[in-house]
Every structure is written in structure tokens, then in C-alpha cells.
Design an enzyme around this catalytic site. Sequence first.
Site, PDB file in Angstrom:
ATOM      1  N   SER A 203       0.847  -1.184   0.000  1.00  0.00           N
ATOM      2  CA  SER A 203       0.000   0.000   0.000  1.00  0.00           C
ATOM      3  C   SER A 203       0.890   1.245   0.000  1.00  0.00           C
ATOM      4  O   SER A 203       1.685   1.422  -0.915  1.00  0.00           O
ATOM      5  CB  SER A 203      -0.968  -0.044   1.190  1.00  0.00           C
ATOM      6  N   ASP A 346      -9.832  -5.087  -4.708  1.00  0.00           N
ATOM      7  CA  ASP A 346      -9.327  -4.079  -3.772  1.00  0.00           C
ATOM      8  C   ASP A 346     -10.234  -2.852  -3.779  1.00  0.00           C
ATOM      9  O   ASP A 346     -10.503  -2.264  -4.830  1.00  0.00           O
ATOM     10  CB  ASP A 346      -7.902  -3.690  -4.190  1.00  0.00           C
ATOM     11  N   HIS A 378      -7.939  -5.688  -0.054  1.00  0.00           N
ATOM     12  CA  HIS A 378      -6.752  -4.915   0.312  1.00  0.00           C
ATOM     13  C   HIS A 378      -6.169  -5.322   1.668  1.00  0.00           C
ATOM     14  O   HIS A 378      -4.958  -5.536   1.772  1.00  0.00           O
ATOM     15  CB  HIS A 378      -7.101  -3.419   0.325  1.00  0.00           C
TER      16      HIS A 378
END
Length: 449
Positions: A203, A346, A378
Amino acid sequence: MSVHDSAAASPERPFIASHDDTAAHRRPLLPADDPFYRAPGGFEDTVPGTVLRSRDVTLAFLGVVRQPIRATQLAFRSTDSQGDPMVAVTTVLLPPGRERGAQCPIVSYQCAIDAITGRCFPSYALRLRARAVGALPQFEFLLITALLAEGWAVSVPDHEGPRGLWGIPREPGHIVLDGVRAALDHAPLGLRHDAPVGFWGYSGGGLASAWAAEMYAEYAPELNVVGAVLGSPVGDLGNTYIRLNGGLFSGLPALVVGALQHVYPDLQRIIDRHTTPRGKIALARLQRATTVEAVLRFMFTDMDDMLDRPLAEILTTPEVRAVFDEIRLGRSAPAMPVLIVQAVNDRIVSVDDIDALAAAYAAGGTSVTYHRDRFSEHMLMHPMAAPTALRWLRERIEERPIDENRQRTTWPTLLNPSTFRGMLRLGTIAARVITGRTIPRRELSELDR
């Protein structure tokens, strides 16, 4: 030739780094109040990666559970997004039982700092008695220890720099690369300059890792970087901002705007001119919020409600478009192999953006392995893909052929038996961390074949 190479040929550096061997016994200060983070006189004349200060620190899970891990923090000279000298900090962890002088790979692990406040910097949040509730690095510590279990040293840089500039281009890459340089140059750590180097992040950490991968060939080619794992690396922050605004995770793009306004004067002027008084108060609060706090406070907040003009209109202004163009990944292709991990479902990072990034890297000549997971989302993708990521890094460190596993790039992680074996192994590592016990040499990568 890199800046580091050309400068290294000059006479002896006019800088002697000091070491603090008492910091491990003191409560950590916030970075803004800690002299360790400040620029010492004359540091501008040193080469990138020069260690300016060092100290031994005590790490703790969630700031509470003391860890029997040798950890050293290095303040070093780096380069900001404008090419000017700056001071950055990394925390270097050494695996237990390592013989001094033996070859030891080092992985730079980029946490998802995803905040402006220094409470979320790993150099603060990972320390004993840190007050960092809601800082993601405290949870990612479980994956950092998995790297130690592989027998590798780990550099955990504050890749957002001293001002917490989340989303800024280039600078995170400089900090990551200079953090590795500093670790290799710091003699007490006993690491060799030819040690294999890997990058890993997810991320916001994947974004920083991608900048390091893109900047490597130009900025630090003397390092022996063998591979980079880019987990859900955002790709296009502008698109992400538009997608998340007004939704469950609207605090994340608001944090990016709160950080970028400190770097781009034109963006600052747009914010000052068109943000309502209520909006300015909200953005000011973000400067002090940890990631979780920002997400909870800004849930379902629409920036349209904080502006005196429609958000869509402001996003089309040349000033804003110029910023979004500059912070987008994909300007150069990494010179090392990369593994990209991305969940199709996601809700935070668009798979379309990562598809485009993977294609751009491949078109530029990068060896890309793309694990485009069909079932995961995610939050779970990072720990569930850890055995795959560690296996891939070990293969790069051992110089094994890449093509052996490329055909597995779309197989859902949830359907891979090694995922569950790896999660059990990760669970045993986590149990030791939670109870403050030594991390043994137990490789997760051996479970993903």
C-alpha cells in the site's frame, strides 16, 4: 555514475557520527521534539547515505511488549524531492544468531506510514513506550519479524521524511536507498557492502518501494539490489483520490492533500482560496492524526462539502493536474526484477491502475511477475501473500531463475495450500512477538514452493 560514487572518491569525509548508547533506556520523544532527527552542522557536505548519528533502541510490539531484538537507528544524509540535502532516519534490525562478518542479505521494508504526524513514523512507533495508537507500522512489525526469521537484516526507513510528506514523488526512493547505504556503511552493524538488497512494502509502503525501484539505477546503482516486492503500490494517487473521496476510506486521500500542500505552493494557494473555514479546520486536524484516527474521523467525508466550488471543477485546474501528474508512478522502469501483488477486488487501490503500472514497467524492460489475485481484498492481501513475497525474495537473493513461478501470477492466494501453512508459521512468529520471545530462524519462504 551516481552522486554517491562521485562523492565517495573525495578525501575523508569531514564528519564524525556520534553514537548514543543511552537511548534504549529512555521514553522516546516525538520526532519533532527529538534532537536525533535534526540536521547537524556541515551535513550538507557529506555524501548521500552518510551516517550522521546513531543510537541503540529498544523495540516493542504496540509500544508495550519489549522485543529481544538488536535494533540501531541511523540518522543519515539523504536528498529531498527538489534535490537538496536533508536528514532522514532508518531503524536497522539484525537477525538473531547471526555471525558477524558473514554474508547477510538486507531487505528495506517500507511500512504503510500513510500519515503526516511523526507518531506514525516507524522510528518512533516501533519503540518501547511509544504513544502511537492507530499507527500502522505497529501492526506491520509482525511482518518485519518474518524477515528476521528468514535470517535477513531489515532496514525500516521513515520514507516520508522528517515532515511526513506522504505521496510526494522521488523523495521516498532517495530515503529508502540512502537508508540501505547507511546500514551497509555503519561498521558496528557488520554488514558487507556487496550484500544482496531487497525491497518490500505494501500500500503506502508499496508506493515508497516502487519509488525506490524506479530511482535505483539513477541514484544508487552501486547497491546490489536483487528484487523488489511491490504490494498494491497505489500507482496513480490522483485516481485513488477521486475513487476514495466521500467513501469509507476518504480520510486517506485527505491525508495526501494535507501532506502535498506543504510541497506544492500552487496547490496550497488553491486550498487556501477555495477551502471553507470548516474544511481548513478539518485539514489542520489531519496533521496530528494517526492513520486509523484519520480514517475513522473522515469516514464518508466528501471534499465537496469543504469547498466553495465543485471538487470536479477544482480537479481540472492546471495546478492540481500538474501535481497529480508528478506524483504518478511509472516514469521509469525499475532496473531490478519486481513482484507486484494486487487484489482484483481491492476497494482502496484500483486494480486498473496497477495493471497499467505493471504494463508500463514491462514495456520499459523490467522483469515483472504480477500476482493479480482474483479473490482477496486490500487488508488481507498483504499477510496472505507474505509467504509468496518471501519466497520470491529468497529466489532473487539466491540468484535462481525467475521463470520458474511466473505462470502462477493469477492463482488466487486463498486456493494455495502453502498460504495456510505460511499463515500458521506467521502465527507462531506473531505469538513470539506478542509474548516478547526471541524470533527463531524459521523461514516462511520454504512453505511456498
